[in-house]
Design an enzyme around this catalytic site. Sequence first.
Site, PDB file in Angstrom:
ATOM      1  CD  GLU A  75      -3.884  -6.414   2.336  1.00 23.04           C
ATOM      2  OE1 GLU A  75      -4.882  -5.713   3.131  1.00 23.04           O
ATOM      3  OE2 GLU A  75      -3.042  -6.033   2.229  1.00 23.04           O
ATOM      4  CD  GLU A  77      -2.890  -0.959   2.205  1.00 21.67           C
ATOM      5  OE1 GLU A  77      -2.884  -0.306   3.217  1.00 21.67           O
ATOM      6  OE2 GLU A  77      -4.052  -1.590   2.077  1.00 21.67           O
TER       7      GLU A  77
END
Length: 674
Positions: free
Chosen positions: A314, A156
């Site tokens: 995810e 991220e």
Amino acid sequence: MKYPPIIKGLPHMIHGGDYNPEQWRDTPQIWTEDFRLADLAHLNSLSVGIFSWTALEPREGEYDFSWLDTILDEMAKHGMKAILATPSGARPAWMSQKYPEVLRVGADRVRILQGERHNHCYTSPVYREKVAAINEQLARRYAGHPALGAWHLSNEYSGECHCPLCQEAFRSWLKARYHNSLDELNRAWWTAFWSHTYTDWSQVESPSPRGEQNLHGLTLDWMRFATEQTLDFIKAESEPLRRLTPDVPLVTNMMGVYPELDYFRLADGLDVASWDNYPQWMNDEGDAHVAAFAGFQHDLTRCTKDGRPFLLMESSPSSTNWQPVGKLRRPGGHKTYSLQAVAHGADSVQYFQFRKSRGSSEKFHGAVVDHVGNENTRVFGEVKQTGEALTHLDAVVGTAVPAETAVIYDWNNRWVLKDSKGFLQEKGYEQTVLAHYEGFYRRGVPMDVIDQTKPLDKYKLVIAPMLYLLRPGFAEKAEAFVRGGGTFVTTYYSGYVDEHDLCFLGGFPGPLKNLLGIWCEELDGLRPQDTNRMLWEGKDYTLHDFAEVIHLRGAQALGEYGEDFYAGYPALTRNQVGGGSAYYVAARFGEDFHNDFTDHLIRTCGIRTTLGMLPGGVSAQMRTDGENEFVFVMNFMPYAQAVDFGPGGVDMESGETVSGRGELPARGIRMFRR
Ligand code: GLA
Ligand code: ZN
């Protein structure tokens, strides 16, 4: 046509997730148990090494790969593929202590302390050198390892750094952009305003709450720079991986509509797109809307790599600990929520996380394996069931989403709209794009979500809500698209500024004026209690927030304002250009308008829907290999609903024939091939 599987040697839907075995190095029996449980849940992949830097390099230059060797060897034995991370998402303390320059500086010009994650300086030569060194070690060690499936770059990527090194890099980037001419920069940023003219490059600084925040051109360029510098970092950290493992794809987990990075640009450094999806089911908006927003972000992620299959990197198999309310996924929901990604073009379902961590801030985040440590939990059962379903979808791997319609969602536009002051402070760009998208989503129309840099010619219909900033060349591209027979739709607040956030002179919507055949003279900001309406085909539509006063310059008025001094002025127009048409929606309308307007566009453009009419909260999506269509019908509501499957096809899980009217259970899914 099919794309090859994302991971070589794994021609199946990927089922896996984040796994942090380094947290359990003292209890090897847990590792053994983990592999038994992973097999049981039909997992064929694990994402490992994310945040493992200290476990891999406990002291500068001293490496320890023993634990990772064991894990990867074990994965290979179990026929699993690793999505192996580079550890740059979080730093060891020894590094921050010895080289403080790796620590990020905030917009307030204060350097952070060691801790947390996702907070390194992207420019720091030391950080880049350390990352390159460990990545080189990883790539050397695991090149050719049978378990190595893909590289998971960092984690991220996000945020920005305002340290002196980044300021210098920003200035260099600006010098290249403005041909070394400070005059050019001053003109582009309109610095004569408030006497903000720069007389030396060294005066240029990133925006700050303690300094400049209202030079819109500066803010826009700084946002662009933040993306470019992140991309530059990605390329630097990828170098050893590309060199030593050229066949292993590079992926990083993006975050859907994350505001600060232009993912269409960032994707340039990646082979495969992926994202982390944490929808807030059962919030006040209702699950029909939550599902649409998730669908939008799946489509967006897919389109950052031009429609190629992406990864759902995810998702929580249960609750998500950072959300305000830790709602549990209701029985049955997990499979449908997970397969929704596949319906929109993902070739994976992956979780954060496989085993729940024992300490620190994520110890109560949903996971496949709970603290109880066995398979006898409801959540484990649902994951297993989802894994079983995925084993029936080999034929879907590599297939595409046949979108005939695209909606434009553009980060440059988003940044400047947020900055722009006037009319109404809260612009609601995301919500507006989503409102247009949702009309089609609810009707089971496959959609692409693209930005202005992408080609338009493969679509029948392109919708560009609130296209305030026009990138160079976009108006010409849109006009060619319409001349060639396409339909283009845009709205109020479009064509106001150029790539520097400077207003177009000579009338809005700037270079789109001819295509749309209108001139916008004024834009009215409406208070919540203000009322106005549009009359279109005998119906009244209430409008709110924004109403533009426009004049026809060749277009035809379809709808007109009902009230106020602009009563009788056009509120919805169409301009016939070449073989196509360009629509202009001059005000912000509600769901009633979006429904009718969407039907109108589907009819007039001849857009295909996946199935016929769908009940509220049911979504139908399709993927295709060019011969077969794979249809996913999902009910996001907490009650069963009847759906018309039409001529139907063969159920991909049971092999039974599906056709005509059938029932979808509460939060249920049906997948068939036709
Ligand atoms: C993000 C991160 C993960 C984890 C999850 C929790 O997506 O990538 O490391 O923190 O959030 O939801
Ligand atoms: Zn920095």
